[in-house]
Design a protein around this motif. Structure first.
Motif, PDB file in Angstrom:
ATOM      1  N   SER A 181      70.333 124.611  21.216  1.00  0.00           N
ATOM      2  CA  SER A 181      69.522 123.365  20.799  1.00  0.00           C
ATOM      3  C   SER A 181      70.066 122.639  19.789  1.00  0.00           C
ATOM      4  O   SER A 181      70.003 121.488  19.638  1.00  0.00           O
ATOM      5  CB  SER A 181      68.217 123.782  20.502  1.00  0.00           C
ATOM      6  N   ILE A 182      70.702 123.292  18.810  1.00  0.00           N
ATOM      7  CA  ILE A 182      71.453 122.644  17.779  1.00  0.00           C
ATOM      8  C   ILE A 182      72.849 121.670  18.300  1.00  0.00           C
ATOM      9  O   ILE A 182      72.885 120.647  17.918  1.00  0.00           O
ATOM     10  CB  ILE A 182      72.386 123.601  16.781  1.00  0.00           C
ATOM     11  N   ALA A 183      73.459 122.379  19.350  1.00  0.00           N
ATOM     12  CA  ALA A 183      74.439 121.305  20.074  1.00  0.00           C
ATOM     13  C   ALA A 183      73.737 120.166  20.556  1.00  0.00           C
ATOM     14  O   ALA A 183      74.503 119.186  20.531  1.00  0.00           O
ATOM     15  CB  ALA A 183      75.431 122.258  21.016  1.00  0.00           C
ATOM     16  N   GLN A 184      72.745 120.311  21.412  1.00  0.00           N
ATOM     17  CA  GLN A 184      72.066 119.061  21.865  1.00  0.00           C
ATOM     18  C   GLN A 184      71.597 118.279  20.939  1.00  0.00           C
ATOM     19  O   GLN A 184      71.703 116.886  21.006  1.00  0.00           O
ATOM     20  CB  GLN A 184      70.761 119.578  22.545  1.00  0.00           C
ATOM     21  N   SER A 185      71.057 118.601  19.813  1.00  0.00           N
ATOM     22  CA  SER A 185      70.770 117.642  18.936  1.00  0.00           C
ATOM     23  C   SER A 185      71.943 116.990  17.799  1.00  0.00           C
ATOM     24  O   SER A 185      71.706 115.969  17.405  1.00  0.00           O
ATOM     25  CB  SER A 185      70.079 118.480  17.583  1.00  0.00           C
ATOM     26  N   LEU A 186      73.065 117.501  18.150  1.00  0.00           N
ATOM     27  CA  LEU A 186      74.252 116.896  17.127  1.00  0.00           C
ATOM     28  C   LEU A 186      75.239 116.077  18.245  1.00  0.00           C
ATOM     29  O   LEU A 186      76.093 115.366  17.899  1.00  0.00           O
ATOM     30  CB  LEU A 186      75.155 117.988  16.761  1.00  0.00           C
ATOM     31  N   LEU A 187      74.540 116.023  19.608  1.00  0.00           N
ATOM     32  CA  LEU A 187      75.218 115.086  20.623  1.00  0.00           C
ATOM     33  C   LEU A 187      75.401 113.890  20.448  1.00  0.00           C
ATOM     34  O   LEU A 187      76.365 113.173  20.349  1.00  0.00           O
ATOM     35  CB  LEU A 187      74.822 115.558  22.095  1.00  0.00           C
ATOM     36  N   ILE A 188      73.971 113.424  19.688  1.00  0.00           N
ATOM     37  CA  ILE A 188      73.786 111.883  19.343  1.00  0.00           C
ATOM     38  C   ILE A 188      74.760 111.489  18.060  1.00  0.00           C
ATOM     39  O   ILE A 188      75.420 110.513  18.243  1.00  0.00           O
ATOM     40  CB  ILE A 188      72.303 111.740  18.956  1.00  0.00           C
ATOM     41  N   PRO A 189      74.809 112.297  17.107  1.00  0.00           N
ATOM     42  CA  PRO A 189      75.541 111.846  15.924  1.00  0.00           C
ATOM     43  C   PRO A 189      76.892 111.991  16.254  1.00  0.00           C
ATOM     44  O   PRO A 189      77.611 111.120  15.786  1.00  0.00           O
ATOM     45  CB  PRO A 189      75.067 113.001  14.735  1.00  0.00           C
ATOM     46  N   GLY A 190      77.414 112.868  17.119  1.00  0.00           N
ATOM     47  CA  GLY A 190      78.861 113.031  17.551  1.00  0.00           C
ATOM     48  C   GLY A 190      79.132 111.915  18.401  1.00  0.00           C
ATOM     49  O   GLY A 190      80.393 111.377  18.234  1.00  0.00           O
ATOM     50  N   SER A 191      78.218 111.442  19.200  1.00  0.00           N
ATOM     51  CA  SER A 191      78.716 110.340  20.115  1.00  0.00           C
ATOM     52  C   SER A 191      79.128 108.868  18.996  1.00  0.00           C
ATOM     53  O   SER A 191      79.869 108.140  19.321  1.00  0.00           O
ATOM     54  CB  SER A 191      77.524 109.720  20.817  1.00  0.00           C
ATOM     55  N   GLY A 192      78.423 108.910  17.820  1.00  0.00           N
ATOM     56  CA  GLY A 192      78.645 108.113  16.905  1.00  0.00           C
ATOM     57  C   GLY A 192      80.175 107.979  16.423  1.00  0.00           C
ATOM     58  O   GLY A 192      80.845 106.834  16.271  1.00  0.00           O
ATOM     59  N   MET A 193      80.731 109.148  16.445  1.00  0.00           N
ATOM     60  CA  MET A 193      82.101 109.152  16.007  1.00  0.00           C
ATOM     61  C   MET A 193      83.016 108.718  17.132  1.00  0.00           C
ATOM     62  O   MET A 193      84.196 108.305  16.921  1.00  0.00           O
ATOM     63  CB  MET A 193      82.530 110.578  15.753  1.00  0.00           C
ATOM     64  N   ILE A 194      82.492 109.018  18.314  1.00  0.00           N
ATOM     65  CA  ILE A 194      83.496 108.524  19.589  1.00  0.00           C
ATOM     66  C   ILE A 194      83.402 106.902  19.560  1.00  0.00           C
ATOM     67  O   ILE A 194      84.420 106.377  19.605  1.00  0.00           O
ATOM     68  CB  ILE A 194      82.694 109.080  20.828  1.00  0.00           C
ATOM     69  N   VAL A 195      82.444 106.415  19.190  1.00  0.00           N
ATOM     70  CA  VAL A 195      82.265 104.751  19.169  1.00  0.00           C
ATOM     71  C   VAL A 195      83.214 104.579  17.772  1.00  0.00           C
ATOM     72  O   VAL A 195      84.048 103.412  18.065  1.00  0.00           O
ATOM     73  CB  VAL A 195      80.793 104.462  18.807  1.00  0.00           C
ATOM     74  N   GLY A 196      83.031 105.265  16.914  1.00  0.00           N
ATOM     75  CA  GLY A 196      83.981 104.833  15.706  1.00  0.00           C
ATOM     76  C   GLY A 196      85.507 104.921  15.970  1.00  0.00           C
ATOM     77  O   GLY A 196      86.507 104.175  15.680  1.00  0.00           O
TER      78      GLY A 196
END
Length: 436
Positions: A181-196
Protein backbone atom coordinates in the motif's frame (compact mmCIF):
# COMPACT_ATOMS: atom_id res chain seq x y z
CA UNK A 1 12.75 27.86 18.93
CA UNK A 2 10.13 27.09 16.30
CA UNK A 3 11.84 28.80 13.39
CA UNK A 4 15.38 27.62 14.09
CA UNK A 5 15.14 24.94 11.37
CA UNK A 6 13.90 27.42 8.76
CA UNK A 7 16.50 30.07 9.56
CA UNK A 8 19.39 27.61 9.73
CA UNK A 9 18.43 25.98 6.40
CA UNK A 10 18.16 29.45 4.85
CA UNK A 11 21.65 30.24 6.16
CA UNK A 12 23.01 27.05 4.58
CA UNK A 13 21.19 27.63 1.29
CA UNK A 14 22.15 31.29 0.91
CA UNK A 15 25.80 30.65 1.75
CA UNK A 16 25.90 27.73 -0.68
CA UNK A 17 24.35 29.79 -3.47
CA UNK A 18 26.97 32.47 -2.80
CA UNK A 19 29.59 29.76 -3.50
CA UNK A 20 30.74 29.51 0.09
CA UNK A 21 32.20 26.04 0.65
CA UNK A 22 29.35 23.67 1.53
CA UNK A 23 31.15 22.42 4.66
CA UNK A 24 31.37 25.97 6.00
CA UNK A 25 27.72 26.54 5.05
CA UNK A 26 26.54 23.46 6.97
CA UNK A 27 28.68 24.35 9.98
CA UNK A 28 27.17 27.85 9.98
CA UNK A 29 23.67 26.36 9.76
CA UNK A 30 24.30 24.01 12.66
CA UNK A 31 25.69 26.75 14.88
CA UNK A 32 22.77 29.02 13.93
CA UNK A 33 20.24 26.37 14.94
CA UNK A 34 22.03 25.82 18.24
CA UNK A 35 22.27 29.51 19.09
CA UNK A 36 18.60 30.13 18.23
CA UNK A 37 17.64 27.36 20.68
CA UNK A 38 19.52 28.94 23.57
CA UNK A 39 22.76 26.98 23.27
CA UNK A 40 26.09 28.70 23.65
CA UNK A 41 28.47 28.69 20.72
CA UNK A 42 30.60 26.10 22.52
CA UNK A 43 27.69 23.79 23.40
CA UNK A 44 26.25 24.07 19.87
CA UNK A 45 29.62 23.08 18.44
CA UNK A 46 29.80 20.16 20.91
CA UNK A 47 26.39 18.88 19.74
CA UNK A 48 27.53 19.17 16.14
CA UNK A 49 30.77 17.28 16.74
CA UNK A 50 29.02 14.56 18.77
CA UNK A 51 26.62 13.92 15.90
CA UNK A 52 29.35 13.55 13.28
CA UNK A 53 29.93 9.95 14.29
CA UNK A 54 26.55 9.03 12.88
CA UNK A 55 27.93 9.02 9.33
CA UNK A 56 31.42 7.71 10.06
CA UNK A 57 30.72 4.33 8.44
CA UNK A 58 29.33 5.95 5.30
CA UNK A 59 32.26 8.38 5.09
CA UNK A 60 34.83 5.57 5.32
CA UNK A 61 32.97 3.52 2.72
CA UNK A 62 33.02 6.45 0.29
CA UNK A 63 36.77 6.92 0.68
CA UNK A 64 37.44 3.21 0.09
CA UNK A 65 35.06 3.31 -2.85
CA UNK A 66 37.02 6.21 -4.31
CA UNK A 67 40.25 4.21 -4.05
CA UNK A 68 38.57 1.23 -5.73
CA UNK A 69 37.31 3.48 -8.53
CA UNK A 70 40.81 4.84 -9.11
CA UNK A 71 42.16 1.28 -9.24
CA UNK A 72 39.56 0.34 -11.86
CA UNK A 73 40.51 3.36 -13.96
CA UNK A 74 44.17 2.34 -13.67
CA UNK A 75 43.33 -1.05 -15.18
CA UNK A 76 42.30 0.62 -18.45
CA UNK A 77 38.93 -1.10 -18.68
CA UNK A 78 37.17 2.25 -18.64
CA UNK A 79 38.98 3.14 -21.88
CA UNK A 80 37.29 0.17 -23.55
CA UNK A 81 33.88 1.31 -22.31
CA UNK A 82 34.38 4.95 -23.22
CA UNK A 83 35.61 4.24 -26.73
CA UNK A 84 32.64 1.92 -27.29
CA UNK A 85 30.22 4.62 -26.15
CA UNK A 86 31.99 7.16 -28.34
CA UNK A 87 31.52 4.98 -31.41
CA UNK A 88 27.95 4.01 -30.53
CA UNK A 89 26.44 7.21 -29.12
CA UNK A 90 28.48 9.90 -30.86
CA UNK A 91 26.35 13.02 -31.38
CA UNK A 92 23.46 11.35 -29.49
CA UNK A 93 23.42 13.53 -26.39
CA UNK A 94 19.85 12.78 -25.36
CA UNK A 95 20.30 9.03 -25.71
CA UNK A 96 23.51 9.21 -23.65
CA UNK A 97 21.67 10.94 -20.79
CA UNK A 98 18.79 8.46 -20.90
CA UNK A 99 21.21 5.52 -20.83
CA UNK A 100 22.92 7.03 -17.76
CA UNK A 101 19.53 7.52 -16.08
CA UNK A 102 18.68 3.87 -16.76
CA UNK A 103 22.01 2.61 -15.38
CA UNK A 104 21.62 4.82 -12.32
CA UNK A 105 18.11 3.47 -11.72
CA UNK A 106 19.46 -0.08 -11.51
CA UNK A 107 21.67 1.00 -8.58
CA UNK A 108 18.75 1.23 -6.15
CA UNK A 109 16.78 -1.94 -6.79
CA UNK A 110 18.17 -4.47 -9.30
CA UNK A 111 21.83 -4.06 -8.27
CA UNK A 112 21.65 -2.13 -4.97
CA UNK A 113 25.04 -0.41 -4.92
CA UNK A 114 23.69 3.15 -4.51
CA UNK A 115 26.37 5.66 -5.62
CA UNK A 116 29.13 3.04 -5.89
CA UNK A 117 28.99 3.05 -9.69
CA UNK A 118 29.40 6.82 -10.15
CA UNK A 119 33.14 7.28 -9.47
CA UNK A 120 33.76 4.19 -11.60
CA UNK A 121 31.60 5.06 -14.62
CA UNK A 122 31.41 8.86 -14.87
CA UNK A 123 35.00 10.29 -14.66
CA UNK A 124 36.22 8.36 -17.73
CA UNK A 125 33.24 9.73 -19.69
CA UNK A 126 33.93 13.40 -18.96
CA UNK A 127 36.09 14.01 -22.04
CA UNK A 128 33.42 12.30 -24.10
CA UNK A 129 30.81 14.69 -22.63
CA UNK A 130 33.02 17.63 -23.58
CA UNK A 131 33.51 16.37 -27.13
CA UNK A 132 29.75 15.92 -27.48
CA UNK A 133 29.13 19.33 -25.86
CA UNK A 134 26.78 17.55 -23.50
CA UNK A 135 25.38 19.71 -20.71
CA UNK A 136 26.63 18.09 -17.51
CA UNK A 137 23.59 19.44 -15.65
CA UNK A 138 21.52 16.98 -17.69
CA UNK A 139 23.81 14.16 -16.53
CA UNK A 140 23.48 15.34 -12.93
CA UNK A 141 19.70 15.28 -13.33
CA UNK A 142 19.84 11.77 -14.80
CA UNK A 143 22.07 10.46 -12.00
CA UNK A 144 19.99 12.00 -9.22
CA UNK A 145 16.81 10.62 -10.79
CA UNK A 146 18.32 7.13 -10.77
CA UNK A 147 19.51 7.51 -7.18
CA UNK A 148 16.12 8.70 -5.94
CA UNK A 149 13.04 7.81 -8.00
CA UNK A 150 13.44 3.98 -7.91
CA UNK A 151 13.62 3.74 -4.10
CA UNK A 152 10.65 6.11 -3.79
CA UNK A 153 8.42 4.01 -6.06
CA UNK A 154 9.72 0.43 -6.05
CA UNK A 155 9.89 -1.63 -2.79
CA UNK A 156 13.00 -3.60 -3.79
CA UNK A 157 16.60 -3.16 -2.68
CA UNK A 158 17.02 0.26 -1.12
CA UNK A 159 13.37 0.86 -2.00
CA UNK A 160 12.33 -1.93 0.34
CA UNK A 161 14.38 -0.36 3.12
CA UNK A 162 12.79 3.04 2.52
CA UNK A 163 9.24 1.65 2.47
CA UNK A 164 9.98 -0.51 5.51
CA UNK A 165 11.21 2.56 7.41
CA UNK A 166 7.95 4.33 6.56
CA UNK A 167 5.88 1.31 7.67
CA UNK A 168 7.71 0.96 10.99
CA UNK A 169 7.62 4.70 11.69
CA UNK A 170 3.86 4.81 11.06
CA UNK A 171 3.29 1.65 13.11
CA UNK A 172 4.98 3.29 16.09
CA UNK A 173 2.32 5.99 15.87
CA UNK A 174 -0.52 3.46 15.73
CA UNK A 175 -1.12 3.32 11.95
CA UNK A 176 -0.78 -0.12 10.36
CA UNK A 177 -0.16 -0.26 6.61
CA UNK A 178 1.35 -2.85 4.28
CA UNK A 179 4.44 -2.13 2.19
CA UNK A 180 2.41 -2.78 -0.96
CA UNK A 181 0.00 0.00 0.00
CA UNK A 182 2.91 2.34 0.72
CA UNK A 183 4.32 1.62 -2.74
CA UNK A 184 0.95 2.41 -4.32
CA UNK A 185 0.70 5.69 -2.40
CA UNK A 186 4.14 6.79 -3.61
CA UNK A 187 3.54 6.04 -7.28
CA UNK A 188 1.91 9.44 -7.76
CA UNK A 189 4.76 11.47 -6.14
CA UNK A 190 7.33 9.33 -7.96
CA UNK A 191 5.61 10.05 -11.26
CA UNK A 192 6.41 13.71 -10.65
CA UNK A 193 10.10 12.84 -10.77
CA UNK A 194 9.64 11.13 -14.12
CA UNK A 195 8.09 14.35 -15.42
CA UNK A 196 11.05 16.29 -14.01
CA UNK A 197 13.56 14.02 -15.76
CA UNK A 198 11.81 14.37 -19.11
CA UNK A 199 11.72 18.16 -18.78
CA UNK A 200 15.43 18.28 -17.88
CA UNK A 201 16.52 15.96 -20.71
CA UNK A 202 14.25 17.09 -23.55
CA UNK A 203 13.76 20.78 -22.75
CA UNK A 204 15.98 22.49 -20.17
CA UNK A 205 19.38 20.96 -20.91
CA UNK A 206 18.95 19.58 -24.42
CA UNK A 207 21.02 22.24 -26.22
CA UNK A 208 24.79 21.83 -26.68
CA UNK A 209 26.92 23.46 -23.99
CA UNK A 210 30.59 24.32 -24.31
CA UNK A 211 32.69 22.77 -21.52
CA UNK A 212 33.80 24.97 -18.64
CA UNK A 213 37.39 25.78 -17.77
CA UNK A 214 38.82 23.42 -15.18
CA UNK A 215 39.23 24.72 -11.62
CA UNK A 216 42.02 22.27 -10.82
CA UNK A 217 45.52 21.78 -12.14
CA UNK A 218 45.48 18.02 -12.66
CA UNK A 219 42.84 17.39 -15.30
CA UNK A 220 42.02 13.87 -16.42
CA UNK A 221 45.06 12.56 -18.19
CA UNK A 222 43.45 9.85 -20.31
CA UNK A 223 42.40 11.14 -23.74
CA UNK A 224 39.50 9.62 -25.62
CA UNK A 225 40.17 8.61 -29.17
CA UNK A 226 38.77 6.19 -31.66
CA UNK A 227 42.03 5.65 -33.53
CA UNK A 228 43.67 3.29 -31.06
CA UNK A 229 41.07 1.24 -29.22
CA UNK A 230 42.49 -0.81 -26.36
CA UNK A 231 41.61 -4.47 -26.74
CA UNK A 232 39.94 -6.43 -23.97
CA UNK A 233 42.55 -8.52 -22.16
CA UNK A 234 43.10 -10.66 -19.04
CA UNK A 235 43.68 -7.62 -16.85
CA UNK A 236 40.27 -6.28 -17.80
CA UNK A 237 38.66 -9.65 -17.10
CA UNK A 238 40.18 -9.74 -13.61
CA UNK A 239 38.94 -6.20 -13.03
CA UNK A 240 35.41 -7.31 -13.88
CA UNK A 241 35.78 -10.19 -11.39
CA UNK A 242 36.75 -7.67 -8.68
CA UNK A 243 33.77 -5.48 -9.57
CA UNK A 244 31.37 -8.45 -9.47
CA UNK A 245 32.71 -9.53 -6.07
CA UNK A 246 32.20 -5.98 -4.80
CA UNK A 247 28.62 -5.90 -6.08
CA UNK A 248 27.89 -9.35 -4.64
CA UNK A 249 29.17 -8.44 -1.17
CA UNK A 250 27.20 -5.20 -1.24
CA UNK A 251 24.02 -7.01 -2.32
CA UNK A 252 24.34 -9.84 0.24
CA UNK A 253 25.56 -7.98 3.31
CA UNK A 254 24.65 -4.34 2.53
CA UNK A 255 28.12 -3.34 3.71
CA UNK A 256 29.81 -0.87 1.37
CA UNK A 257 33.01 -0.75 3.43
CA UNK A 258 33.53 -4.50 3.21
CA UNK A 259 32.56 -4.50 -0.46
CA UNK A 260 34.91 -1.68 -1.49
CA UNK A 261 37.76 -3.09 0.61
CA UNK A 262 37.33 -6.55 -0.93
CA UNK A 263 37.35 -5.12 -4.45
CA UNK A 264 40.45 -3.04 -3.74
CA UNK A 265 42.33 -5.99 -2.23
CA UNK A 266 41.46 -8.18 -5.21
CA UNK A 267 42.86 -5.56 -7.59
CA UNK A 268 46.22 -5.89 -5.81
CA UNK A 269 46.05 -9.69 -5.49
CA UNK A 270 45.33 -10.04 -9.21
CA UNK A 271 48.24 -7.64 -9.88
CA UNK A 272 45.95 -5.43 -11.93
CA UNK A 273 47.41 -2.61 -9.84
CA UNK A 274 51.10 -3.02 -8.80
CA UNK A 275 51.78 -3.03 -5.07
CA UNK A 276 54.07 -0.01 -5.37
CA UNK A 277 51.11 2.03 -6.64
CA UNK A 278 49.11 1.43 -3.44
CA UNK A 279 49.81 4.79 -1.84
CA UNK A 280 48.96 6.72 -4.99
CA UNK A 281 45.71 4.79 -5.51
CA UNK A 282 44.52 5.44 -1.97
CA UNK A 283 45.60 9.09 -2.04
CA UNK A 284 43.79 9.66 -5.34
CA UNK A 285 40.72 7.92 -3.91
CA UNK A 286 40.74 10.23 -0.91
CA UNK A 287 41.12 13.22 -3.24
CA UNK A 288 38.07 12.05 -5.22
CA UNK A 289 35.71 11.15 -2.37
CA UNK A 290 37.21 12.67 0.77
CA UNK A 291 35.32 15.95 0.43
CA UNK A 292 32.00 14.15 0.11
CA UNK A 293 32.81 11.97 3.11
CA UNK A 294 33.51 15.01 5.26
CA UNK A 295 30.36 16.81 4.08
CA UNK A 296 28.31 13.81 5.23
CA UNK A 297 30.04 13.88 8.62
CA UNK A 298 29.26 17.56 9.12
CA UNK A 299 25.67 17.06 7.89
CA UNK A 300 25.19 14.32 10.50
CA UNK A 301 26.39 16.78 13.12
CA UNK A 302 23.88 19.38 11.92
CA UNK A 303 21.09 16.79 12.11
CA UNK A 304 22.13 16.03 15.69
CA UNK A 305 21.83 19.72 16.62
CA UNK A 306 18.27 19.82 15.21
CA UNK A 307 17.34 16.59 17.02
CA UNK A 308 18.83 17.39 20.41
CA UNK A 309 17.35 20.89 20.50
CA UNK A 310 13.91 19.55 19.35
CA UNK A 311 13.83 22.18 16.62
CA UNK A 312 11.78 20.06 14.20
CA UNK A 313 9.03 19.25 16.71
CA UNK A 314 8.85 22.92 17.69
CA UNK A 315 8.39 23.89 14.05
CA UNK A 316 5.59 21.36 13.56
CA UNK A 317 3.86 22.42 16.79
CA UNK A 318 4.00 26.07 15.74
CA UNK A 319 2.65 25.24 12.28
CA UNK A 320 -0.18 23.03 13.59
CA UNK A 321 -1.72 25.97 15.44
CA UNK A 322 -2.75 27.49 12.11
CA UNK A 323 -3.80 24.31 10.27
CA UNK A 324 -7.35 23.67 11.46
CA UNK A 325 -9.06 20.73 9.68
CA UNK A 326 -8.40 21.79 6.09
CA UNK A 327 -6.70 18.70 4.64
CA UNK A 328 -5.32 20.51 1.59
CA UNK A 329 -3.74 23.20 3.80
CA UNK A 330 -2.43 20.63 6.28
CA UNK A 331 -0.81 18.60 3.49
CA UNK A 332 0.74 21.75 2.03
CA UNK A 333 2.25 22.87 5.34
CA UNK A 334 3.53 19.42 6.27
CA UNK A 335 5.24 19.03 2.91
CA UNK A 336 6.87 22.43 3.33
CA UNK A 337 8.16 21.33 6.73
CA UNK A 338 9.46 18.09 5.17
CA UNK A 339 11.23 20.06 2.44
CA UNK A 340 12.96 22.34 4.93
CA UNK A 341 13.97 19.57 7.32
CA UNK A 342 15.26 17.18 4.66
CA UNK A 343 17.13 19.95 2.84
CA UNK A 344 19.04 20.50 6.07
CA UNK A 345 19.62 16.88 7.11
CA UNK A 346 20.17 15.64 3.55
CA UNK A 347 18.87 12.09 4.07
CA UNK A 348 15.36 10.91 3.35
CA UNK A 349 15.93 7.62 5.19
CA UNK A 350 17.07 9.40 8.35
CA UNK A 351 14.33 12.02 8.16
CA UNK A 352 11.31 9.69 7.83
CA UNK A 353 11.20 8.52 11.49
CA UNK A 354 11.47 12.12 12.70
CA UNK A 355 8.72 13.36 10.39
CA UNK A 356 6.39 10.39 10.97
CA UNK A 357 6.41 10.93 14.73
CA UNK A 358 5.24 14.49 14.13
CA UNK A 359 3.01 14.10 11.08
CA UNK A 360 0.94 11.01 11.91
CA UNK A 361 -0.92 12.43 14.96
CA UNK A 362 -1.79 15.60 13.03
CA UNK A 363 -2.97 13.61 10.00
CA UNK A 364 -5.05 11.21 12.08
CA UNK A 365 -6.86 14.07 13.80
CA UNK A 366 -7.58 15.62 10.40
CA UNK A 367 -9.03 12.37 9.00
CA UNK A 368 -6.34 11.40 6.45
CA UNK A 369 -6.40 7.78 5.25
CA UNK A 370 -3.38 5.51 5.95
CA UNK A 371 -2.34 5.66 2.28
CA UNK A 372 -2.59 9.47 2.29
CA UNK A 373 -0.45 9.60 5.44
CA UNK A 374 2.11 7.27 3.82
CA UNK A 375 2.18 9.51 0.74
CA UNK A 376 2.76 12.56 2.93
CA UNK A 377 5.47 10.97 5.08
CA UNK A 378 7.25 9.39 2.10
CA UNK A 379 7.09 12.53 -0.02
CA UNK A 380 8.12 14.80 2.85
CA UNK A 381 11.08 12.53 3.54
CA UNK A 382 12.11 12.43 -0.10
CA UNK A 383 11.74 16.19 -0.56
CA UNK A 384 15.08 17.91 -0.24
CA UNK A 385 17.07 14.73 -0.82
CA UNK A 386 17.43 16.02 -4.36
CA UNK A 387 18.76 19.55 -4.24
CA UNK A 388 20.25 19.38 -0.76
CA UNK A 389 23.96 20.32 -0.64
CA UNK A 390 24.46 17.61 1.98
CA UNK A 391 22.63 14.72 0.26
CA UNK A 392 24.46 11.78 -1.29
CA UNK A 393 21.92 12.02 -4.13
CA UNK A 394 23.67 15.26 -5.12
CA UNK A 395 27.14 14.68 -3.70
CA UNK A 396 27.44 11.38 -5.59
CA UNK A 397 26.82 12.89 -9.04
CA UNK A 398 29.13 15.81 -8.25
CA UNK A 399 31.93 13.44 -7.23
CA UNK A 400 31.94 11.97 -10.73
CA UNK A 401 31.12 15.05 -12.79
CA UNK A 402 33.65 17.26 -11.03
CA UNK A 403 36.57 14.84 -11.32
CA UNK A 404 38.18 17.28 -13.77
CA UNK A 405 37.17 20.44 -11.89
CA UNK A 406 34.55 21.59 -14.42
CA UNK A 407 31.35 21.02 -12.46
CA UNK A 408 30.04 23.13 -9.58
CA UNK A 409 28.24 21.23 -6.82
CA UNK A 410 25.64 23.91 -6.04
CA UNK A 411 24.86 25.50 -9.40
CA UNK A 412 25.40 22.48 -11.65
CA UNK A 413 23.94 19.73 -9.43
CA UNK A 414 21.88 21.03 -6.51
CA UNK A 415 19.97 23.84 -8.23
CA UNK A 416 19.04 21.79 -11.34
CA UNK A 417 17.94 18.77 -9.30
CA UNK A 418 15.99 20.93 -6.85
CA UNK A 419 14.06 22.63 -9.64
CA UNK A 420 13.36 19.51 -11.69
CA UNK A 421 12.56 17.08 -8.89
CA UNK A 422 11.50 18.82 -5.70
CA UNK A 423 8.91 21.03 -7.39
CA UNK A 424 7.06 18.20 -9.21
CA UNK A 425 7.57 15.87 -6.23
CA UNK A 426 5.96 18.49 -3.98
CA UNK A 427 3.00 19.06 -6.32
CA UNK A 428 2.38 15.38 -7.06
CA UNK A 429 2.81 14.46 -3.37
CA UNK A 430 0.29 17.13 -2.39
CA UNK A 431 -2.16 15.75 -4.97
CA UNK A 432 -1.64 12.20 -3.66
CA UNK A 433 -2.37 13.26 -0.07
CA UNK A 434 -5.65 14.86 -1.16
CA UNK A 435 -6.79 12.14 -3.59
CA UNK A 436 -5.91 8.98 -1.64
Amino acid sequence: MAWAVVVSVLVMTILSLLRVNVIIAILAAGLTAGLMNGETLSSALTLLIEGMGGQAEVALSYILLGAFAVAISYSGITSVLVNYLLRTLKDMRTMMVLVIAFVASLSQNAVPVHIAFIPILIPPLLRLFDQMKLDRRAVAAALTFGLKAPYVMIPLGFGYIFHDVIRDAMAEQGVQIAIGSIAQSLLIPGSGMIVGLLVAVFITYRKPRNPKESTQENELEEPITTNSVERFNLKHGLTIVAILVTLLIQALWSNLILAALAGLILMFIFRVVPYNKGDKIVNDGIAMMGFIAFVLLVAAGYANVLTETESVSALVDASSEYLGNNQALIALILLLVGLVVTMGIGSSFATVPILAALFVPICLSAGFSPMAIAALVGTAGALGDAGSPASDSTLGPTSGLNADGKHNHIWDTCVPTFLHYNIPLFLFGWAAAILL
